[in-house]
Design a protein around this motif. Sequence first.
Motif, PDB file in Angstrom:
ATOM      1  N   ASP A  66       0.876  -1.170   0.000  1.00  0.00           N
ATOM      2  CA  ASP A  66       0.000   0.000   0.000  1.00  0.00           C
ATOM      3  C   ASP A  66       0.923   1.233   0.000  1.00  0.00           C
ATOM      4  OD1 ASP A  66      -1.579   2.171   0.706  1.00  0.00           O
ATOM      5  OD2 ASP A  66      -2.949   0.937   1.901  1.00  0.00           O
ATOM      6  N   LEU A  67       0.954   1.941  -1.134  1.00  0.00           N
ATOM      7  CA  LEU A  67       1.917   3.035  -1.308  1.00  0.00           C
ATOM      8  C   LEU A  67       1.771   4.115  -0.233  1.00  0.00           C
ATOM      9  CD1 LEU A  67       4.165   4.311  -3.072  1.00  0.00           C
ATOM     10  CD2 LEU A  67       2.367   5.455  -4.351  1.00  0.00           C
ATOM     11  N   GLU A  68       0.493   4.474   0.060  1.00  0.00           N
ATOM     12  CA  GLU A  68       0.254   5.548   1.026  1.00  0.00           C
ATOM     13  C   GLU A  68       0.830   5.180   2.405  1.00  0.00           C
ATOM     14  OE1 GLU A  68      -3.554   8.511   1.462  1.00  0.00           O
ATOM     15  OE2 GLU A  68      -3.799   6.518   0.623  1.00  0.00           O
ATOM     16  N   LYS A  69       0.627   3.907   2.771  1.00  0.00           N
ATOM     17  CA  LYS A  69       1.146   3.412   4.058  1.00  0.00           C
ATOM     18  C   LYS A  69       2.669   3.493   4.057  1.00  0.00           C
ATOM     19  CE  LYS A  69      -1.636  -0.152   6.262  1.00  0.00           C
ATOM     20  NZ  LYS A  69      -1.899  -1.586   6.109  1.00  0.00           N
ATOM     21  N   LEU A  70       3.262   3.059   2.943  1.00  0.00           N
ATOM     22  CA  LEU A  70       4.721   3.057   2.832  1.00  0.00           C
ATOM     23  C   LEU A  70       5.268   4.480   2.964  1.00  0.00           C
ATOM     24  CD1 LEU A  70       7.437   1.648   2.022  1.00  0.00           C
ATOM     25  CD2 LEU A  70       6.817   2.029  -0.334  1.00  0.00           C
ATOM     26  N   LEU A  71       4.628   5.441   2.246  1.00  0.00           N
ATOM     27  CA  LEU A  71       5.110   6.821   2.278  1.00  0.00           C
ATOM     28  C   LEU A  71       4.965   7.417   3.679  1.00  0.00           C
ATOM     29  CD1 LEU A  71       3.749   8.175  -1.140  1.00  0.00           C
ATOM     30  CD2 LEU A  71       6.093   7.500  -0.567  1.00  0.00           C
ATOM     31  N   ASN A  72       3.836   7.124   4.340  1.00  0.00           N
ATOM     32  CA  ASN A  72       3.634   7.667   5.684  1.00  0.00           C
ATOM     33  C   ASN A  72       4.649   7.104   6.663  1.00  0.00           C
ATOM     34  OD1 ASN A  72       1.569   9.484   5.133  1.00  0.00           O
ATOM     35  ND2 ASN A  72       0.031   7.846   5.172  1.00  0.00           N
ATOM     36  N   SER A  73       4.992   5.833   6.466  1.00  0.00           N
ATOM     37  CA  SER A  73       5.990   5.243   7.379  1.00  0.00           C
ATOM     38  C   SER A  73       7.367   5.865   7.126  1.00  0.00           C
ATOM     39  CB  SER A  73       5.977   3.726   7.209  1.00  0.00           C
ATOM     40  OG  SER A  73       7.250   3.216   7.085  1.00  0.00           O
TER      41      SER A  73
ATOM     42  N   ILE B 240       8.349  22.445   6.853  1.00  0.00           N
ATOM     43  CA  ILE B 240       7.987  22.052   5.488  1.00  0.00           C
ATOM     44  C   ILE B 240       6.581  21.439   5.492  1.00  0.00           C
ATOM     45  CG2 ILE B 240       8.550  20.395   3.645  1.00  0.00           C
ATOM     46  CD1 ILE B 240      11.517  20.796   4.418  1.00  0.00           C
ATOM     47  N   ARG B 241       5.775  21.840   4.490  1.00  0.00           N
ATOM     48  CA  ARG B 241       4.433  21.253   4.364  1.00  0.00           C
ATOM     49  C   ARG B 241       4.535  20.017   3.471  1.00  0.00           C
ATOM     50  NH1 ARG B 241       1.884  24.934   1.385  1.00  0.00           N
ATOM     51  NH2 ARG B 241       3.638  26.366   1.601  1.00  0.00           N
ATOM     52  N   VAL B 242       3.892  18.922   3.899  1.00  0.00           N
ATOM     53  CA  VAL B 242       3.971  17.682   3.127  1.00  0.00           C
ATOM     54  C   VAL B 242       2.575  17.253   2.706  1.00  0.00           C
ATOM     55  CG1 VAL B 242       4.663  15.255   3.161  1.00  0.00           C
ATOM     56  CG2 VAL B 242       5.995  16.930   4.435  1.00  0.00           C
ATOM     57  N   GLN B 243       2.434  16.836   1.476  1.00  0.00           N
ATOM     58  CA  GLN B 243       1.141  16.377   0.995  1.00  0.00           C
ATOM     59  C   GLN B 243       1.313  15.051   0.252  1.00  0.00           C
ATOM     60  OE1 GLN B 243      -0.844  19.516  -1.161  1.00  0.00           O
ATOM     61  NE2 GLN B 243      -2.439  18.070  -1.856  1.00  0.00           N
ATOM     62  N   VAL B 244       0.426  14.108   0.542  1.00  0.00           N
ATOM     63  CA  VAL B 244       0.453  12.815  -0.171  1.00  0.00           C
ATOM     64  C   VAL B 244      -0.872  12.692  -0.910  1.00  0.00           C
ATOM     65  CG1 VAL B 244       0.604  10.307   0.068  1.00  0.00           C
ATOM     66  CG2 VAL B 244       1.914  11.783   1.623  1.00  0.00           C
TER      67      VAL B 244
ATOM     68  N   LEU C  47       5.585  17.276  -2.222  1.00  0.00           N
ATOM     69  CA  LEU C  47       4.328  16.695  -2.681  1.00  0.00           C
ATOM     70  C   LEU C  47       4.575  15.316  -3.273  1.00  0.00           C
ATOM     71  CD1 LEU C  47       1.303  17.088  -3.393  1.00  0.00           C
ATOM     72  CD2 LEU C  47       2.042  18.211  -5.506  1.00  0.00           C
ATOM     73  N   PHE C  48       3.873  14.317  -2.730  1.00  0.00           N
ATOM     74  CA  PHE C  48       3.943  12.963  -3.283  1.00  0.00           C
ATOM     75  C   PHE C  48       2.655  12.717  -4.061  1.00  0.00           C
ATOM     76  CE2 PHE C  48       6.492  12.839   0.544  1.00  0.00           C
ATOM     77  CZ  PHE C  48       7.582  12.054   0.201  1.00  0.00           C
ATOM     78  N   THR C  49       2.789  12.358  -5.349  1.00  0.00           N
ATOM     79  CA  THR C  49       1.582  12.022  -6.121  1.00  0.00           C
ATOM     80  C   THR C  49       1.792  10.666  -6.791  1.00  0.00           C
ATOM     81  OG1 THR C  49       2.489  13.386  -7.881  1.00  0.00           O
ATOM     82  CG2 THR C  49       0.655  14.327  -6.663  1.00  0.00           C
ATOM     83  N   ALA C  50       0.684   9.994  -7.070  1.00  0.00           N
ATOM     84  CA  ALA C  50       0.782   8.720  -7.789  1.00  0.00           C
ATOM     85  C   ALA C  50      -0.478   8.541  -8.604  1.00  0.00           C
ATOM     86  CB  ALA C  50       0.943   7.575  -6.813  1.00  0.00           C
ATOM     87  N   TRP C  51      -0.319   8.032  -9.812  1.00  0.00           N
ATOM     88  CA  TRP C  51      -1.487   7.815 -10.667  1.00  0.00           C
ATOM     89  C   TRP C  51      -1.237   6.641 -11.614  1.00  0.00           C
ATOM     90  CZ3 TRP C  51       2.144  11.562 -11.207  1.00  0.00           C
ATOM     91  CH2 TRP C  51       2.766  11.711 -12.447  1.00  0.00           C
ATOM     92  N   GLN C  52      -2.333   6.142 -12.155  1.00  0.00           N
ATOM     93  CA  GLN C  52      -2.239   5.004 -13.062  1.00  0.00           C
ATOM     94  C   GLN C  52      -2.271   5.505 -14.497  1.00  0.00           C
ATOM     95  OE1 GLN C  52      -2.144   1.734 -12.168  1.00  0.00           O
ATOM     96  NE2 GLN C  52      -2.640   1.841  -9.992  1.00  0.00           N
TER      97      GLN C  52
END
Length: 373
Positions: A226-233, A247-251, A289-294
Amino acid sequence: MPNMPAGSVWRELGLNIESAARRLHAQAQTAQEEKDQVAAILESMAEGVAVIDTNQRVLLVNSVLGRAFGLDKDETAGRYYWEVFRDLKINEMIEKALSGRIALRKEHAMMLSGAVYQIQISPVLSEGGIHGVVAVFYDVSKLKELERTRSEFIANVSHELKTPLTSILGYVETLKEGGIEDARNRGRFLEIIEKQAAKLHELIEDLMLLSKVESGRQELKKEALDLEKLLNSVLSSFERAIAAKKIRVQVDVHPRPFFIQADLETMDQAFSNLTDNAVKYNEPDGEILFTAWQEPECMKIRVRNSGRGIPPDDLPRIFERFYRVDKSRSKESGGSGLGLSIVKHIIERHAGRIEVESPGQRGASFTITLPKS
Ligand code: ADP
């Protein structure tokens, strides 16, 4: 055959001529077959081959050599070797082998193409004397390049290790020579020693990690992550640094949950390195900013940060080992210069690729492409 009737004599003669003709034909056929076989062997060789006779004329060159030297195979046959090769070193070797009846072996770099050949010239000898020479050209350019990269790497590693070590030794010496009594400065000296030792430790860890991912020794255990879980960890281990710089962080990933088929340990390492840089090279009050898309054929994950970005000239070299944009500045912030090359290897081991952009040098953006699982 005096008692033989005239008819049988002629028949016998006829049979003999016929069988002699058959033998001759068979011999000619065998000779042609052998010639074809030799030609086929020469053509299938990975090395370039030329045969030169004692009259200094080229008997043949195979296609590999023809392509390497831009020679037309049919036009070269029968010409003098010095007209064909037009290279002083090669011609000297052929001349020496022909006149001295000796074998020679030399490495030779071609001026124009830059290719490096290991050239082996051997005389073709029999009891009757020399028939000519065979020249074999092994292209060792790739091997040379590898050798160069290896020794460059060793030189870089030595230099990188030497810098903090020299500093540590210098301050230890200062402390020994009385600095330890200097109550005002000894704390600062110790802090520098500690910082440099930590740097050495980080560098060695990064080197070991790089060697592990580069050699492919580390087995990847791919699973649905789960990418979101991985990034948050990953982000949780940078909490302090992020807070210190405000720093402001956005996922922002779509769809949710967003699964990638990857090895947890190495992917965690890749995102840690990218996040570390996104914090390190950011400015106070900046953002990440972390983004991910298909996409129809693949999936994309992007890490973007504000900050001074990367100059266009440095962009193509950013994934090289030990490459830093500003050596003095990033040395201060403690990078080994290996972070991005580790990331690149990890992503490539997942059959993906990573690209970097820094439009107008307003921040940097790293985009990972992974195959659809
Ligand atoms: P380092 O350990 O020096 O950070 P890296 O391989 O991670 O080594 O990065 C190489 C260089 O690329 C860095 O020294 C820095 O100059 C530049 N760089 C990497 N990431 C960023 C980023 N997010 N923003 C700006 N520059 C970056």
